[in-house]
Design a protein around this motif. Structure first.
Motif, short mmCIF file in Angstrom:
data_model
loop_
_atom_site.label_atom_id
_atom_site.label_comp_id
_atom_site.label_asym_id
_atom_site.label_seq_id
_atom_site.Cartn_x
_atom_site.Cartn_y
_atom_site.Cartn_z
N ALA A 124 -3.28 -18.39 -19.01
CA ALA A 124 -4.19 -18.42 -20.17
C ALA A 124 -4.14 -17.14 -20.99
N ILE A 125 -3.43 -16.13 -20.52
CA ILE A 125 -3.34 -14.86 -21.23
C ILE A 125 -2.50 -15.03 -22.49
N ASP A 126 -3.00 -14.51 -23.61
CA ASP A 126 -2.30 -14.58 -24.89
C ASP A 126 -1.23 -13.48 -24.93
N LEU A 127 0.00 -13.86 -24.70
CA LEU A 127 1.09 -12.88 -24.64
C LEU A 127 1.61 -12.47 -26.02
N SER A 128 1.01 -13.03 -27.08
CA SER A 128 1.45 -12.63 -28.42
C SER A 128 0.87 -11.27 -28.81
N SER A 129 -0.10 -10.79 -28.04
CA SER A 129 -0.69 -9.48 -28.33
C SER A 129 -0.20 -8.46 -27.32
N GLY A 132 -2.06 -8.58 -24.17
CA GLY A 132 -1.72 -9.70 -23.32
C GLY A 132 -0.69 -9.33 -22.26
N ARG A 136 -1.53 -9.30 -18.25
CA ARG A 136 -0.74 -10.04 -17.26
C ARG A 136 -0.30 -9.11 -16.13
N LYS A 234 -12.18 -19.10 -20.47
CA LYS A 234 -11.13 -19.76 -21.26
C LYS A 234 -10.53 -20.96 -20.54
#
Length: 298
Positions: A124-129, A132, A136, A234
């Motif tokens: 669920a971690i947003d890796l686009s930031s 993120g 992770r 989330k």
């Protein structure tokens, strides 16, 4: 500073860093206020920084005449937590309840997550930031090495021995231990180091600190709590979790897969194996499997 000031600071700590509910925090406050009332009734004028173990023992003795063992255990536990907080913040050098035993009411088993639930949190971690990739690496390190949150935020780059597949951890009482680190955890730490951390404007004094905020300073424990809590919301995880939940899960999954308690004790940094033994109670099927595999009368 008077009792009220310390109590308010402690309750802020419980709310922000421990993520406890309003009712639970109020109950912790009631326990301390009960001690304050005892002091007032007996005309004992002493601050939380100067109160002695003898005075606390007098209070516990008085309480034992009024409440059942379970309530007494809760009060002792609450006061121990309060004074541990004062010790942690360097307000006191010792905990006056350290030698006071809690009445036996049965042990509470730690909350754990399944492997699938941990995978869901990480997915669920947003890796686009940039945060993120860091988050992770943080979750993988908490779960992959079974660290306390205080050990994670103080982890140094110079503590990473990837060639030997170990991490040096400085735990409670500045005691050092070496914990094995898996290839997956190593991979995500390196991604964070090379792609994100290397681009930060790192503040003086934090050059060797592994996990940093976007301003180049060391992360706080409350930030780690917030990261995990937000991920739980989330994914709709209907459990109250914290960084310590990942540590409990680390130990439980090792035990379920055949690790011995002594090895788990060393990796967790438990001074006594009695503390580690609580994980034996988590999986009865594991105990049956051990008996059927190794007992001569199977």
């Amino acid at each position: 500073m008077k009792w009220n000031t310390y109590i308010k600071d402690y309750q802020s700590y419980l709310r922000i860093e421990r993520g406890l509910s309003k009712n639970t925090i109020e109950n912790y406050g009631f326990d301390i206020e009960r001690l304050c009332l005892f002091l007032e009734t007996n005309q004992i004028e002493v601050s939380p920084l100067k109160i002695t173990d003898e005075t606390v023992q007098q209070f516990i003795y008085a309480v034992s005449k009024e409440v059942n063992p379970r309530s007494q255990a809760r009060i002792i536990s609450g006061l121990k937590s309060f004074f541990n907080y004062l010790v942690f913040e360097d307000y006191r050098k010792d905990n006056p309840l350290e030698l006071i035993e809690t009445p036996k009411t049965g042990r509470k088993l730690p909350d754990t997550l399944s492997v699938q639930e941990i995978d869901s949190l990480i997915a669920a971690i947003d890796l686009s930031s940039n945060e993120g990739e860091r988050n992770r690496a943080i979750l993988e390190t908490l779960y992959g090495c079974g660290l306390r949150v205080s050990e994670l935020v103080s982890l140094k780059i110079s503590d990473l021995y990837f060639e030997e597949s170990f991490v040096k951890i400085t735990g409670k009482g500045n005691k050092e231990r070496f914990v094995p680190i898996g290839k997956l955890t190593e991979k995500y730490i390196k991604i964070y180091q090379n792609a994100i951390r290397s681009e930060l404007n790192i503040k003086k004094g934090f050059e060797d600190t592994l996990f940093l905020n976007r301003r180049g300073s060391q992360l706080t424990r409350s930030m780690i709590f917030a990261i995990i809590k937000d991920l739980a919301v989330k994914v709709g995880l209907n459990k109250k979790i914290s960084p310590h939940t990942l540590r409990h899960s680390f130990a439980t999954h090792l035990l379920e897969n055949g690790a011995d308690l002594r090895s788990i004790q060393l990796m967790l940094g438990h001074e006594s194996i009695t503390t580690t033994e609580i994980y034996v109670h988590l999986d009865r099927s594991f105990l049956k499997e051990v008996m059927h595999s190794f007992h001569p009368r199977k």
